[in-house]
Enzyme design. Structure first.
Site, PDB file in Angstrom:
ATOM      1  N   ARG A  15      -9.928  -9.946 -12.698  1.00  0.00           N
ATOM      2  CA  ARG A  15      -8.727  -9.267 -13.198  1.00  0.00           C
ATOM      3  C   ARG A  15      -7.656 -10.307 -13.453  1.00  0.00           C
ATOM      4  NH1 ARG A  15      -5.649  -6.845  -7.954  1.00  0.00           N
ATOM      5  NH2 ARG A  15      -4.227  -6.191  -9.586  1.00  0.00           N
ATOM      6  N   ARG A  16      -6.510  -9.893 -14.000  1.00  0.00           N
ATOM      7  CA  ARG A  16      -5.333 -10.748 -14.141  1.00  0.00           C
ATOM      8  C   ARG A  16      -5.634 -12.044 -14.876  1.00  0.00           C
ATOM      9  NH1 ARG A  16      -2.031 -10.366  -8.404  1.00  0.00           N
ATOM     10  NH2 ARG A  16      -0.851  -8.559  -9.120  1.00  0.00           N
ATOM     11  N   HIS A  39       0.806  -1.187   0.000  1.00  0.00           N
ATOM     12  CA  HIS A  39       0.000   0.000   0.000  1.00  0.00           C
ATOM     13  C   HIS A  39       0.860   1.267   0.000  1.00  0.00           C
ATOM     14  CE1 HIS A  39      -3.551   2.229  -0.349  1.00  0.00           C
ATOM     15  NE2 HIS A  39      -2.956   3.100   0.448  1.00  0.00           N
ATOM     16  N   TYR A  77       1.748   5.494  -2.444  1.00  0.00           N
ATOM     17  CA  TYR A  77       2.040   6.874  -2.077  1.00  0.00           C
ATOM     18  C   TYR A  77       3.412   7.283  -2.574  1.00  0.00           C
ATOM     19  CZ  TYR A  77      -2.247   6.333   0.188  1.00  0.00           C
ATOM     20  OH  TYR A  77      -3.570   6.078   0.379  1.00  0.00           O
ATOM     21  N   HIS A  96      -9.739   1.037 -11.010  1.00  0.00           N
ATOM     22  CA  HIS A  96      -9.375   2.034  -9.991  1.00  0.00           C
ATOM     23  C   HIS A  96      -7.934   2.489 -10.148  1.00  0.00           C
ATOM     24  CE1 HIS A  96      -8.331   3.744  -6.080  1.00  0.00           C
ATOM     25  NE2 HIS A  96      -7.400   2.819  -5.987  1.00  0.00           N
ATOM     26  N   PHE A  97      -6.996   1.538 -10.218  1.00  0.00           N
ATOM     27  CA  PHE A  97      -5.615   2.012 -10.143  1.00  0.00           C
ATOM     28  C   PHE A  97      -5.097   2.596 -11.455  1.00  0.00           C
ATOM     29  CE2 PHE A  97      -3.521  -1.479 -12.185  1.00  0.00           C
ATOM     30  CZ  PHE A  97      -3.894  -2.677 -11.610  1.00  0.00           C
ATOM     31  N   HIS A  98      -5.803   2.351 -12.572  1.00  0.00           N
ATOM     32  CA  HIS A  98      -5.387   3.078 -13.763  1.00  0.00           C
ATOM     33  C   HIS A  98      -5.777   4.549 -13.667  1.00  0.00           C
ATOM     34  CE1 HIS A  98      -4.530  -0.859 -15.521  1.00  0.00           C
ATOM     35  NE2 HIS A  98      -3.757  -0.197 -16.352  1.00  0.00           N
TER      36      HIS A  98
END
Lengths: 207, 168, 559
Positions: C442-443, C228, C232, C379-381
């Site tokens: 996913r994946r 996680h 950041y 989300h993470f794209h």
């Protein structure tokens, strides 16, 4: 920190002063039109897409019959509608009066670019004339196929033979069907039955 | 430190949002009682599942409307689930015990909140209420090797009167 | 005088870091397009479905580790030297960390790409999370180790520069850009301990056959201890640009320096004790620890929401400086045709959307609905894929002239590129979120199963597939445009152009003198961060190792 002296120190990037050649624009478009196009489409299309999605979600939640996707357009392939698919233990060509039972279907993962598939069929010539059963190409889910020919050769009545078709399929692909040919030898002629037999899912064996 | 008035308002709003989100999740845990997968399933030796309760995976009835399903996930199938569907009756409470024999797999009934990981050495204990007859696809959603995309199965919730315990 | 004239050796370090970053971006992005076409079924001719996972591993490692970290190193080297007005102390030391990171990246990439060539005995089809018991070739783990150690040394380089500045400037507030660099690196040191332990003490010896078994849940937990906060590590350099450069690009000044410091301190404190939110549905972890991770995660929203305020306020100030008036009229006076500005603002907009989908991920029991579905990449794209990547590209447009001495080439391409990225990403991510709600995993190389029916909540699954393919292709085109501009600029001149870019950064409206000195007390914040981690991870980790460090253990399974 001092900087280059070509621009007035108003803290902005150049391109905003009228003295600058408009080389930030394309083919004579004015700066205003360019910005309108960029922001209009660039932000407008995403807003439209998200807005439609949001409306769709609201409709799904509050409208319709509780949103069970009854229109069918939401679903992908049908589940387990494999009435015709042949699994291990099934007869491959029920329409012939001879017995051809799939006794083995093994697909293994391998390090190479191709995975080995073995289909084993136990054929008993339960008829009164000679019979031959062949396994030919394997058809894959994605439309490709892998050729091959495995035959019991001509079997006399009452004769039994087990054959294994080994095919090498592209790694990661899924076998969907196998082409088979049955040759029923009569007096003067040979009756040929050619079919594409759907295969039930063959789990991949790892390691 | 000087803070602009709008900034103070915004910060208060942000904190309210945060507390509200935590409250929503807490409500879900306490009200409808959605519990998280935890360590209650215990551990198991993945190298010798044959000596454990996973030696014969499948459905067992343990109460009037209570069932247990032991599932082993392995490259690249669910036992049971892939070769033949898992069958449970409608209006039942089913507790799944899920583990993996080799690498980390996933277990999800697509489109539902039955969603957990199958980790070798760990047992995931998940209790699910099945009300209506339905068919669910089981998906492995954690990459487990080159055959990962072939790994899937089915769970069928059979109408009560059609359910025969021999089906399990 | 541009940066390249004032700091020629440092400019070279920045250039090389950015070059490696953008090369990795190019290759990783190409893989992304292959994936988008393959998993949607549009075109599966590039690789087999088994090799898809090799491509996916390359995509994750090259983009989420190599691209992001090298970009951070370039930006932070520029920021530290610029804000302290002094060079890094030793070119040899700087080249050492750069070299370590580069060699590590090449080793890891070689191990991964070896999976595409059967005659090469190396492969690392383990994806960017490399979960045990799946095992990659030892070269993969060694490469990762060198890479992380190199990044640690980069931090040391910046700290050393700061300490020398401090010797000459006792009692002064840490300049904002350096403050951001130092707090980010402190967070990185604390958080990368997890993956360093996982790789050095477990996975690497295990892959070499020195230990027989590892506990998959323990190694997974150590990964997510790091997994996680690494986001950041991707986000804080983007915030670094939004806080210190974007106000100037908007024509104005940063609204508040103190708030920016508060935000970075909050990230230092809260980034790590949240890792269990990636393991909400893992067996073996008690629910109480998952709940603590959830509340910490929700509070992590605060620094991002504060950033939203400050950044928008700064942009508004800029708009009004440029002559905009009225409640919203200042929006129209902003330089939307300036690629660096547009890239940063669009990245920020998209991040807001990504933050909301992140709130769903963080909602412990809500997470059940979308865990490991296509929602998560959706989300993470938006976050690393746009907030970070597009900001780094935008910063590239602004910085490349200053670090090369060449004017920006292909300016018209640069002008449209951020908008193209934004549209492509919206299409792709919107469809990924919807597909995830339907349960599409996913994946997965071929998420089309005979036994599974996916019910689309809004729109049909096949329509979602087409949207993903179109979005992914638009993104790739935008990526090519970016690479043309940046490498065209670098290679298109001899460093002696008269630059048009104005590189000065005005002082903030509210400066550091308005903030409590305690904000600069890095030791205090580091100590508190460590305490919070002990609370969040102490008990769970000791429970996991109570039955043995390597138990319940699994032998390696090569992929």
């Amino acid at each position: 920190m001092s900087d280059d002296s070509t621009t007035p120190d108003d803290g902005t990037d150049t391109g905003s002063g009228p003295a600058d050649p408009p080389d930030g624009t394309t083919g004579g478009l004015s700066k205003r039109t360019l910005i309108r196009l960029l922001v209009g489409f660039g932000i407008g299309i995403p807003l439209l897409v998200e807005g439609l999605t949001f409306l769709g979600l609201l409709r799904d939640q509050f409208g319709g019959s509780g949103g069970d996707g009854a229109d069918g357009s939401g679903s992908t392939s049908t589940a387990a509608d494999d009435g015709g698919a042949v699994g291990v233990g099934d007869d491959m060509l029920p329409e012939t009066d001879r017995s051809e039972t799939l006794v083995g279907a093994v697909l293994r993962e391998s390090e190479e670019g191709r995975w080995p598939l073995s289909l084993t069929v136990d054929v008993t010539n339960t008829g009164s004339t000679d019979y031959e059963f062949q396994l030919l190409g394997v058809h894959l889910e994605d439309g490709r196929s892998v050729d091959g020919r495995t035959s019991t050769d001509r079997l006399a009545p009452e004769e039994n033979r087990t054959v294994t078709a080994e095919r090498s399929i592209p790694a990661g692909s899924t076998p969907a069907a196998v082409a088979v040919v049955a040759l029923i030898y009569r007096e003067e002629t040979v009756e040929t039955v050619e079919r594409r037999v759907d295969l039930a899912k063959i789990p991949v064996r790892g390691g | 430190m000087e803070i602009h008035r709008y900034e103070k308002l915004w910060t208060v709003g942000a904190l309210l949002l945060i507390v509200g989100l935590i409250a929503t999740v807490t409500y879900g845990a306490v009200g409808p009682g959605v519990t998280m997968v935890d360590d209650s399933g215990g551990t198991v030796d993945a190298d010798s599942l044959g000596d454990t309760e996973f030696s014969d995976p499948g459905v067992t009835q343990v109460g009037e409307n209570e069932y247990e399903v032991h599932v082993v996930a392995r490259q690249f199938l669910f036992q049971p689930g892939t070769a033949e569907p898992i069958r449970v009756p409608a209006n039942s409470e089913v507790t799944f015990y899920i583990t993996a024999a080799d690498v980390v797999h996933g277990f999800e009934l697509a489109g539902t909140n039955v969603n957990t990981m199958a980790i070798p050495g760990q047992v995931a204990e998940v209790t699910v209420q099945f009300d209506e007859p339905a068919e669910y696809g089981i998906v492995c959603h954690e990459y487990c090797g080159s055959g990962h995309h072939t790994m899937a199965g089915q769970l069928v919730v059979v109408p009560e009167d059609e359910y025969d315990t021999e089906d399990s | 005088m541009a940066y390249v004239d004032d700091f020629p050796t440092d400019a070279r370090i920045v250039r090389w870091n950015m070059a490696v970053a953008f090369l990795a971006l190019g290759i990783g992005g190409l893989f992304g397009m292959v994936q988008a076409l393959h998993r949607t079924g549009i075109f599966r001719g590039f690789v087999s479905s088994a090799d898809y996972y090799t491509v996916l591993t390359g995509h994750g490692v090259l983009l989420a580790l190599v691209f992001t970290t090298f970009a951070l190193c370039g930006l932070f080297t520029w920021g530290v030297t610029r804000s302290l007005d002094r060079s890094l102390p030793s070119v040899r030391f700087s080249m050492t960390w750069f070299g370590l990171m580069l060699v590590g990246s090449i080793m890891a990439a070689a191990a991964i790409l070896g999976g595409l060539v059967p005659s090469i005995p190396m492969s690392a089809d383990v994806l960017y999370t490399f979960y045990a018991p799946m095992k990659a070739h030892p070269v993969f783990y060694i490469g990762l180790t060198l890479f992380i150690v190199g990044s640690w040394l980069a931090g040391v380089d910046w700290f050393r520069t700061y300490w020398r500045w401090r010797d000459d400037n006792a009692g002064e507030r840490i300049p904002l850009q350096t403050f951001m660099v130092l707090t980010t690196m402190l967070m990185w040191y604390i958080s990368s301990v997890g993956v360093a332990v996982e790789v050095l003490f477990f996975l690497l010896p295990w892959s070499l056959g020195l230990i027989a078994e590892v506990d998959p849940l323990l190694t997974r937990t150590l990964f997510w201890y790091f997994g996680h906060p690494v986001v950041y590590f991707w986000l804080m350099p983007a915030y670094f640009i939004w806080y210190t450069v974007l106000p100037k690009l908007s024509g104005g000044r940063l609204f508040s320096d103190p708030l920016a410091r508060v935000v970075f301190v909050l990230f230092l404190l809260l980034s790590t004790p949240v890792g269990f939110h990636h393991q909400y549905v893992d067996p073996g972890i008690p629910e109480g620890f998952k709940f603590i991770a959830m509340t910490n995660t929700m509070f992590l929203l605060l620094p991002s929401l504060l950033t939203a305020f400050t950044v928008v306020a700064s942009i508004e100030h800029g708009g009004r400086q440029r002559g905009g008036e009225g409640r919203l009229g200042w929006l129209r006076s902003l330089p939307w045709d300036e690629p660096a500005f547009a890239g940063c603002v669009l990245a920020g907009l998209m991040f807001a959307a990504g933050g909301f989908s992140g709130m769903i991920n963080a909602g412990m029991n809500i997470n059940y609905l979308i865990h490991n579905t296509l929602w998560v990449p959706g989300h993470f794209h938006l976050t690393v894929g746009t907030a970070s990547a597009l900001t780094f590209m935008a910063a590239g447009y602004w910085l490349f002239p200053q670090i090369t001495g060449n004017r920006l080439r292909f300016r018209s391409l640069a002008t449209i590129q951020p908008y193209l990225w934004f549209v492509g990403m919206t299409l792709m991510s919107n469809a990924m979120h919807r597909a995830g709600l339907a349960g599409v995993p996913r994946r997965t190389a071929e998420p089309q199963y005979g036994s599974v029916t996916f019910e689309g909540v809004v729109g049909g699954v096949s329509e979602m597939r087409i949207q993903i393919a179109i979005g992914g292709t638009l993104l790739f085109v935008a990526l090519v445009l970016f690479l043309l501009v940046v490498f065209g600029t670098w290679l298109g001149g001899d460093g002696t152009d008269t630059l048009r870019v104005n590189s000065s950064i005005p002082a903030p409206l509210s400066g550091p003198e308005h903030s409590p000195k305690i904000l600069d007390n890095l030791k205090l914040w580091t100590a508190i961060a460590i305490v919070l981690i002990v609370i969040a991870y102490g008990l769970p980790l000791s429970a996991l190792v109570a039955d043995g460090l390597f138990a319940p253990g699994s032998p390696p399974i090569p992929v």
